[in-house]
Scaffold this motif. Structure first.
Motif, PDB file in Angstrom:
ATOM      1  N   LEU A  21       0.694  -1.164   0.059  1.00 19.54           N
ATOM      2  CA  LEU A  21       0.194  -0.009  -0.029  1.00 19.54           C
ATOM      3  C   LEU A  21       0.981   1.200  -0.100  1.00 19.54           C
ATOM      4  N   GLY A  22       2.072   1.015   0.796  1.00 16.68           N
ATOM      5  CA  GLY A  22       2.748   2.254   0.976  1.00 16.68           C
ATOM      6  C   GLY A  22       3.666   2.822  -0.451  1.00 16.68           C
ATOM      7  N   ARG A  23       3.630   1.842  -1.324  1.00 14.88           N
ATOM      8  CA  ARG A  23       4.623   1.823  -2.504  1.00 14.88           C
ATOM      9  C   ARG A  23       3.158   2.793  -3.520  1.00 14.88           C
ATOM     10  N   ASP A  24       2.092   2.632  -3.167  1.00 14.52           N
ATOM     11  CA  ASP A  24       0.841   3.428  -3.942  1.00 14.52           C
ATOM     12  C   ASP A  24       0.817   4.578  -3.123  1.00 14.52           C
ATOM     13  N   ILE A  25       0.656   4.879  -1.922  1.00 20.93           N
ATOM     14  CA  ILE A  25       0.216   6.367  -1.349  1.00 20.93           C
ATOM     15  C   ILE A  25       1.124   6.873  -0.308  1.00 20.93           C
ATOM     16  N   GLY A  26       2.390   6.240  -0.260  1.00 16.03           N
ATOM     17  CA  GLY A  26       3.550   6.709   0.604  1.00 16.03           C
ATOM     18  C   GLY A  26       3.408   5.760   1.666  1.00 16.03           C
ATOM     19  N   MET A  27       4.756   5.483   2.384  1.00 12.99           N
ATOM     20  CA  MET A  27       4.961   4.561   3.401  1.00 12.99           C
ATOM     21  C   MET A  27       4.501   5.460   4.562  1.00 12.99           C
ATOM     22  N   THR A  28       4.565   6.731   4.890  1.00 10.73           N
ATOM     23  CA  THR A  28       3.833   7.192   6.106  1.00 10.73           C
ATOM     24  C   THR A  28       2.572   7.183   6.065  1.00 10.73           C
ATOM     25  N   THR A  29       1.848   7.759   4.731  1.00 12.88           N
ATOM     26  CA  THR A  29       0.338   7.590   4.845  1.00 12.88           C
ATOM     27  C   THR A  29      -0.126   6.046   5.113  1.00 12.88           C
ATOM     28  N   ALA A  30       0.599   5.080   4.438  1.00 13.78           N
ATOM     29  CA  ALA A  30       0.105   3.887   4.762  1.00 13.78           C
ATOM     30  C   ALA A  30       0.320   3.294   6.145  1.00 13.78           C
ATOM     31  N   ALA A  31       0.957   3.985   6.799  1.00 10.53           N
ATOM     32  CA  ALA A  31       1.316   3.425   8.261  1.00 10.53           C
ATOM     33  C   ALA A  31       0.330   4.144   9.044  1.00 10.53           C
ATOM     34  N   TRP A  32      -0.040   5.407   8.667  1.00  9.31           N
ATOM     35  CA  TRP A  32      -1.280   6.261   9.285  1.00  9.31           C
ATOM     36  C   TRP A  32      -2.582   5.656   9.218  1.00  9.31           C
ATOM     37  N   TRP A  33      -2.795   4.933   7.932  1.00 14.23           N
ATOM     38  CA  TRP A  33      -3.906   4.438   7.438  1.00 14.23           C
ATOM     39  C   TRP A  33      -4.135   2.950   8.345  1.00 14.23           C
ATOM     40  N   PHE A  34      -2.937   2.254   8.475  1.00 12.62           N
ATOM     41  CA  PHE A  34      -3.210   1.025   9.266  1.00 12.62           C
ATOM     42  C   PHE A  34      -3.478   1.287  10.769  1.00 12.62           C
ATOM     43  N   ARG A  35      -2.923   2.410  11.294  1.00 10.09           N
ATOM     44  CA  ARG A  35      -2.894   2.628  12.797  1.00 10.09           C
ATOM     45  C   ARG A  35      -4.436   2.829  12.863  1.00 10.09           C
ATOM     46  N   HIS A  36      -4.956   3.806  12.125  1.00  8.45           N
ATOM     47  CA  HIS A  36      -6.482   4.108  12.339  1.00  8.45           C
ATOM     48  C   HIS A  36      -7.432   3.117  11.946  1.00  8.45           C
ATOM     49  N   GLN A  37      -7.196   2.239  10.716  1.00  5.64           N
ATOM     50  CA  GLN A  37      -7.768   1.134  10.452  1.00  5.64           C
ATOM     51  C   GLN A  37      -7.837   0.149  11.821  1.00  5.64           C
ATOM     52  N   VAL A  38      -6.681  -0.234  12.656  1.00  6.55           N
ATOM     53  CA  VAL A  38      -6.700  -0.980  13.475  1.00  6.55           C
ATOM     54  C   VAL A  38      -7.808  -0.418  14.664  1.00  6.55           C
TER      55      VAL A  38
END
Length: 189
Positions: A21-38
Motif C-alpha cells: 500500500l505504501g508503494r502506492d500512497i507513501g509509506m507514512t500515509t500507509a502506516a497512518w492508515w493502518f494505525r487508524h484502521q486497527v
C-alpha cells in the motif's frame, strides 16, 4: 472454554507495515492508515462473547507500544512464516480460536460471531478473500494443532486458502463470508 479472537498487528512504522500500500500512497500515509484502521477494527469487534488478543510484531516493541489500547492482552508473534506465527497463536489460545488480519475493513462482530458459531459443528473455519487468500482462520481446538500445520502454504498468492485447507487436513471445514483486505490503493474503501 471461552473463545479467543486473535488479531495479527504490527507496530505501524513507515516502511515496516503495509508496504505494498505504501508503494502506492507513501509509506507514512500507509502506516497512518493502518494505525487508524486497527483502532476502528478494535471498536467494531470488541465483544463480551470472546476474548480479544493482539498478536504483536515486532515482539518487544509490540508488547511495550502505547499505540494499541492497553485493555487488550498482547502476545508476541515470534519468528517464522505467517503460518508459523498463526499456528503459534492458535496453539497458545488452546480452545476455540479465530485469527484475523487487521487490514480487513469489512470485519464486524457479526462476521466474527458467525465464524465462532461455525466451529460448533466444524473442526476449522475459513473466511475467504477474493484474491484466493483468507481474512480469517479458526479452529475448534487450537491446542491440538501441530506446529507445522500450515507448512507448504504459498502465502500472498491465489493458492493460500487452498494450500491452508490441504495442509491442515481437518475433516470438517466451514467457510464463512468472503471479505477483502487492503493490500494496495486499489483496495481502499
Amino acid at each position: 472454554m471461552r473463545p479467543t479472537l486473535v488479531i495479527m498487528v504490527k507496530v505501524p512504522r513507515p516502511g515496516r507495515v503495509k508496504t505494498r500500500l505504501g508503494r502506492d500512497i507513501g509509506m507514512t500515509t500507509a502506516a497512518w492508515w493502518f494505525r487508524h484502521q486497527v483502532r476502528r477494527l478494535l471498536r467494531r469487534i470488541e465483544d463480551p462473547r470472546w476474548d480479544t488478543v493482539l498478536a504483536v510484531a515486532p515482539d518487544a516493541e509490540g508488547l511495550q507500544s502505547r499505540v494499541w489500547p492497553a485493555r487488550f492482552t498482547r502476545w508476541a508473534q515470534g519468528r517464522g512464516t505467517l503460518g508459523d506465527r498463526m499456528i503459534r497463536m492458535m496453539r497458545q489460545a488452546g480452545g476455540p480460536v479465530c485469527v484475523i488480519g487487521a487490514d480487513i475493513p469489512g470485519v464486524t462482530r457479526q462476521r466474527v460471531a458467525e465464524a465462532f458459531a461455525a466451529l460448533g459443528h466444524h473442526d476449522a473455519v475459513f473466511g475467504p478473500a477474493p484474491d484466493g487468500g483468507y481474512w480469517l482462520i479458526g479452529v475448534k481446538t487450537g491446542s491440538k494443532l501441530g506446529k507445522n500445520a500450515l507448512d507448504g502454504v504459498r502465502w500472498s498468492t491465489e493458492h493460500a486458502l487452498a494450500d491452508s485447507r490441504a495442509a491442515m487436513d481437518l475433516p470438517r471445514v466451514a467457510v464463512v463470508q468472503t471479505l477483502a483486505d487492503v493490500d494496495t490503493a486499489y483496495d481502499l474503501p
